[in-house]
Design a protein around this motif. Structure first.
Motif, mmCIF file in Angstrom:
data_model
loop_
_atom_site.group_PDB
_atom_site.id
_atom_site.type_symbol
_atom_site.label_atom_id
_atom_site.label_comp_id
_atom_site.label_asym_id
_atom_site.label_seq_id
_atom_site.Cartn_x
_atom_site.Cartn_y
_atom_site.Cartn_z
ATOM 1 N N GLU A 83 93.337 57.532 39.217
ATOM 2 C CA GLU A 83 93.658 58.250 40.454
ATOM 3 C C GLU A 83 95.000 58.973 40.338
ATOM 4 N N THR A 84 95.115 60.065 41.058
ATOM 5 C CA THR A 84 96.383 60.797 41.065
ATOM 6 C C THR A 84 97.024 60.844 42.448
ATOM 7 N N ASP A 85 96.261 60.509 43.462
ATOM 8 C CA ASP A 85 96.784 60.659 44.825
ATOM 9 C C ASP A 85 96.549 59.386 45.638
ATOM 10 N N GLY A 93 102.701 61.961 50.604
ATOM 11 C CA GLY A 93 102.373 62.899 49.533
ATOM 12 C C GLY A 93 103.572 63.712 49.079
#
Length: 149
Positions: A83-85, A93
């Motif tokens: 995952e990146t987010d 964010g």
């Protein structure tokens, strides 16, 4: 929070390899066992290999195998690899435009919740979540390390 299908597939690949005899399998066999797209699985395996969790070997006797001991691979590591987010709300964010930023306490609450979430995942290993060898092999229709089709 919902993880992407690639994170889900990564867990499935690693669970399969954990219970497979020799901790080895082909991408085709893993895809067939889980009834998921081989194309998606190829991408997932490449990412897992890039992170040093699995190794791929080409050729007739090739396949995918675990590089590390399953007790040394945490679920948190797997999720971070895939995952990146993890911004469950916008203010966590990279772009934090919010009219009430700085005066709202939500960022702190969600940040602590995310920390607690990863505390649990980091304390859980592949060995633990795949402890039911017999049950997993049965659910994946594994016979001699290969799913039946």
């Amino acid at each position: 929070m919902k993880h992407t299908s690639h994170a889900d597939y990564a867990l499935r690949v690693l669970l399969y390899l954990r219970v497979a005899p020799g901790r080895r399998g082909s991408v085709g066999d893993i895809a067939a066992a889980h009834k998921i797209s081989r194309n998606h699985l190829d991408k997932v395996v490449q990412r897992l290999a890039g992170a040093g969790l699995v190794e791929t070997v080409r050729g007739r006797a090739g396949g995918v195998h675990l590089v590390r001991d399953p007790s040394a691979i945490t679920v948190g590591e797997i999720m971070r690899t895939m995952e990146t987010d993890f911004a469950v709300v916008e203010c966590l964010g990279p772009v934090r435009y919010c009219r009430i930023a700085g005066v709202c306490g939500a960022r702190d609450v969600f940040s602590r919740a995310l920390d607690a979430y990863f505390e649990v995942l980091d304390a859980s290993t592949l060995e633990e979540i795949a402890a039911n060898d017999h049950g997993l092999r049965g659910a994946l229709s594994m016979t001699l390390g290969r799913p039946t089709r």
